[in-house]
Design an enzyme around this catalytic site. Structure first.
Site, mmCIF file in Angstrom:
data_model
loop_
_atom_site.group_PDB
_atom_site.id
_atom_site.type_symbol
_atom_site.label_atom_id
_atom_site.label_comp_id
_atom_site.label_asym_id
_atom_site.label_seq_id
_atom_site.Cartn_x
_atom_site.Cartn_y
_atom_site.Cartn_z
ATOM 1 N N TYR A 178 64.880 -5.195 51.793
ATOM 2 C CA TYR A 178 66.261 -5.607 52.029
ATOM 3 C C TYR A 178 66.969 -4.604 52.951
ATOM 4 C CZ TYR A 178 65.556 -8.755 48.070
ATOM 5 O OH TYR A 178 65.078 -9.736 47.240
ATOM 6 N N TYR A 198 75.510 -15.915 50.585
ATOM 7 C CA TYR A 198 76.273 -14.885 51.282
ATOM 8 C C TYR A 198 77.355 -15.506 52.167
ATOM 9 C CZ TYR A 198 72.428 -11.611 50.140
ATOM 10 O OH TYR A 198 71.493 -10.835 49.499
ATOM 11 N N HIS A 237 79.015 -3.255 52.837
ATOM 12 C CA HIS A 237 78.580 -4.335 51.956
ATOM 13 C C HIS A 237 78.076 -3.776 50.624
ATOM 14 C CE1 HIS A 237 76.845 -8.366 51.082
ATOM 15 N NE2 HIS A 237 75.929 -7.660 50.442
ATOM 16 N N GLU A 238 77.214 -2.764 50.688
ATOM 17 C CA GLU A 238 76.664 -2.206 49.446
ATOM 18 C C GLU A 238 77.739 -1.495 48.628
ATOM 19 O OE1 GLU A 238 73.880 -3.357 48.714
ATOM 20 O OE2 GLU A 238 73.426 -4.090 50.716
ATOM 21 N N GLU A 240 72.198 -2.551 45.971
ATOM 22 C CA GLU A 240 73.383 -1.910 45.433
ATOM 23 C C GLU A 240 73.175 -1.241 44.075
ATOM 24 O OE1 GLU A 240 73.463 -6.371 44.357
ATOM 25 O OE2 GLU A 240 72.911 -5.136 46.078
ATOM 26 N N GLU A 270 77.242 -12.322 45.989
ATOM 27 C CA GLU A 270 77.072 -12.089 47.422
ATOM 28 C C GLU A 270 78.180 -12.670 48.286
ATOM 29 O OE1 GLU A 270 75.269 -9.930 48.457
ATOM 30 O OE2 GLU A 270 73.669 -9.665 46.978
ATOM 31 N N ASP A 273 63.585 -15.980 43.713
ATOM 32 C CA ASP A 273 63.079 -15.467 44.995
ATOM 33 C C ASP A 273 62.957 -16.586 46.020
ATOM 34 O OD1 ASP A 273 62.858 -12.775 44.373
ATOM 35 O OD2 ASP A 273 60.783 -12.927 43.692
ATOM 36 N N HIS A 333 79.659 -3.988 46.589
ATOM 37 C CA HIS A 333 78.946 -4.444 45.394
ATOM 38 C C HIS A 333 79.309 -3.612 44.165
ATOM 39 C CE1 HIS A 333 76.322 -7.776 46.155
ATOM 40 N NE2 HIS A 333 75.725 -7.206 47.199
ATOM 41 N N CYS A 360 64.154 -4.510 41.508
ATOM 42 C CA CYS A 360 64.154 -5.376 40.327
ATOM 43 C C CYS A 360 64.838 -6.715 40.548
ATOM 44 C CB CYS A 360 64.812 -4.659 39.144
ATOM 45 S SG CYS A 360 63.803 -3.329 38.458
#
Length: 627
Positions: free
Chosen positions: A281, A403, A309-310, A285, A332, A395, A313, A156
């Site tokens: 990706y 990041y 990293h996730e 997360e 990010e 996008d 989040h 999403c």
């Protein structure tokens, strides 16, 4: 149809006009919704998974708090077939505007009478998604590891939830949700929520923590799971389950390290779902259920930084969220910054810990430099930390900039203000203050100044340049380079262009990440002669690496040297792995090689149908098929 006519046909039929942005929200340039007037607080979903028709159908019941006197409620939608809308059992009239390309349609629901501030509405919408819903990827059995059953997963972020349900598709809004999902009995249904009962064909879920629409997630497949720890499982198809359980066995250790820095983990469950290769990706997360790419299954746990990293989040992004995607760096940049701090904290020796943190920061800086200098251009407004996304789809703005430039900015502030000893307490205070809220950069800045009101050094920060000017960061931290020195020496050796000097002993002590930086450095240099390239690949065992971070850079290096023998492997790679981090640079390199450009475009057009929307859309731009 030959390549020239395919391209002309594609350009003629797929070019999207620039949308008229005046109809969009004053709070978010990518949303039609008006949450300043009425805001969704809870969603109840009842959905049926229809693999045959590739749709979800059912209902979404929205609990709405009215904030201003209103006669209608405005939502985002995209390619949804609305069957009915009702309030307290009474049918409502509604208007679905013509779609704006890539943004969907404005859905205006007329209320039977004006609602006043303080009123609470319960609006039930029955609808069906489209087979081409941009948030949903429907895989044929042949695209899965088991080859017997279809598979569904969602993505999403940033603004594709509107293709799954009518909603206020902006991170400014956070809501709780519960769901009941019906799917064929042999399938497992997972969502970004706590999993309840699963009986026969129905599975229930509850998410008691408020989240933005982009964190709504669903996956349906024939899956197995293994327990990783007291609050974690890993899910995947059975063909990957043992490898996945081994690769992510240290999830609980990482969670505990994250809690030491950021405070308690509030989402209760932390599960992982290893998706099929078309996932665009490295990870997503989604609360309670992180989606990850199978490219992380390197067999050596060398890509643990993606998992960390996730996990991070869970605080930055999920608990504390950017107000809209102009402020994406608050998600990010913070997460990369925290990821490197947490990973370094797992090393007992503080000197070695700092070396490791700085080494990974240098790798990030190399990738930022390539993106800003070589790919986007130093004057490109999308290299700003806070870009203007009016007339720009989120996008299209996606890159490594939020990041790495964001993380580097926070590292600069940490060093300036007094180091981790001072800055870590600020981080915990910031996370506590903005928990379950959304904010923008001005609010972050105000909170920083208030917290450090007696710190004169903050006055020296060039905020205008850091936040709103294009190009590379104005200041680069003084990183420890001891782990990059042998890489620099080896690059110089390779540039002597003498194949007899190349030996496995050159890289015998290198970590996987040192190999990555080595290859990244070579990509920046003039192309290697083919004999040097092939000797290097064989002697260093790079050409047979199972680590996709290494393999992807190796393929790029081969393309730069115009190695015809590698083309089959490159096309096989981009056709089977959907991770944009790999696919987009490889397609850009193929496009730059003029002799194979048409072949690359033909390959993309043939395989576009198997790609997730966000990946296909951005690759079209990389191949100059759309503006």
């Amino acid at each position: 149809m030959d390549t020239k006519h395919i391209i002309l046909f594609y350009l003629f039929n797929c070019f999207s006009p620039v949308p008229v942005m005046g109809a969009f929200s004053p709070l978010d340039p990518s949303s039609f919704s008006r949450p300043e007037q009425a805001v969704i607080k809870h969603v109840t979903l009842s959905l049926n998974v229809d693999f045959e028709n590739k749709v979800l159908n059912g209902s979404a019941t929205l609990d709405v708090d009215v904030l201003q006197d209103i006669g209608d409620v405005v939502l985002d939608s995209s390619e949804l077939t609305i069957e009915s809308i009702e309030l307290d059992g009474a049918q409502l009239t509604y208007k679905l505007d013509d779609p704006v390309p890539n943004y969907g349609s404005k859905l205006t629901i007329q209320l039977p009478k004006r609602a006043s501030s303080g009123d609470k509405l319960k609006i039930k919408i029955k609808y069906t998604t489209s087979p081409s819903a941009t948030a949903l990827q429907w895989l044929q059995p042949a695209q899965t590891s088991g080859k017997k059953h279809p598979y569904l997963f969602s993505q999403c972020q940033p603004i594709h939830a509107r293709s799954i349900l009518p909603c206020q598709d902006t991170p400014f809004v956070k809501f709780t949700y519960d769901a009941e999902v019906t799917a064929p009995e042999e399938f497992t249904v997972l969502m970004s929520a706590l999993r309840g009962e699963s009986r026969s064909t129905k599975t229930t879920f509850n998410q008691p923590m408020p989240l933005p629409s982009y964190l709504l997630a669903i996956a349906v497949g024939v899956l197995e799971h293994r327990t990783l720890g007291p609050r974690s499982k890993v899910w995947s198809e059975k063909e990957e389950i043992e490898r996945s359980a081994w690769e992510f066995a240290e999830a609980e250790k990482y969670l505990q390290a994250a809690e030491r820095l950021c405070g308690a983990y509030e989402w209760k469950q932390y599960d992982l779902l290893v998706l099929p290769p078309s996932f665009p990706y490295g990870g997503m997360e989604n609360p309670c259920l992180t989606f990850v790419t199978p490219t992380l299954l390197a067999g050596d746990r060398s890509q643990a930084d993606v998992l960390i990293h996730e996990i991070m989040h869970s605080w930055t992004g999920n608990l504390v969220t950017n107000r809209n995607f102009e402020h994406f760096w608050l998600n990010e940049g913070f997460t990369v910054f925290l990821e490197r701090k947490v990973k370094a904290s797992l090393i007992e020796d503080p000197i070695e810990a700092k070396k490791s943190r700085d080494f990974h920061s240098i790798l990030g800086l190399e990738e930022l430099s390539e993106a800003v200098v070589s790919q986007l251009g130093v004057d490109n407004p999308l290299t700003r930390l806070v870009p203007d996304l009016h007339d720009v789809h989120p996008d299209d703005a996606f890159s490594t900039v939020p990041y790495e430039k964001g993380s580097l900015f926070l590292r600069y502030l940490e060093d300036l203000i007094g180091g981790p000893e001072v800055f870590d307490d600020f981080l915990r205070s910031y996370l506590k203050n903005f928990s379950r809220k959304s904010l923008d950069t001005d609010e972050f800045k105000a909170y920083l100044f208030n917290y450090f009101q007696d710190n004169e050094k903050l006055k020296s920060v060039d905020w205008e340049t850091w936040l709103y000017k294009s190009g590379m960061p104005p200041v680069i931290p003084d990183y420890d380079t001891s782990m990059t020195k042998p890489i620099t020496a080896l690059v110089a050796k390779i540039n002597q262009r003498n194949a007899t000097l190349i030996s496995y002993q050159d890289v015998q002590t290198f970590t996987p990440h040192q190999i990555m930086i080595f290859l990244q450095e070579l990509i920046k240099h003039p192309p290697l002669p083919l004999d040097i390239l092939h000797t290097l690949g064989a002697e260093y065992k790079i050409d047979s690496s199972k680590n996709t971070e290494i393999l992807y850079r190796w393929l790029r290096l081969c393309l730069r040297s115009k190695d015809q023998s590698i083309l089959g492997e490159v096309f096989d790679f981009v056709n089977h792995i959907g991770r944009m981090r790999y696919v987009r640079p490889l397609y850009r390199d193929l496009y730059d090689w003029e002799d194979v450009r048409n072949q690359a475009i033909e390959n993309f057009l043939k395989n576009e149908q198997y790609m997730m929307h966000v990946c296909a859309h951005t690759v079209k731009k990389d191949l100059h098929l759309i503006d």
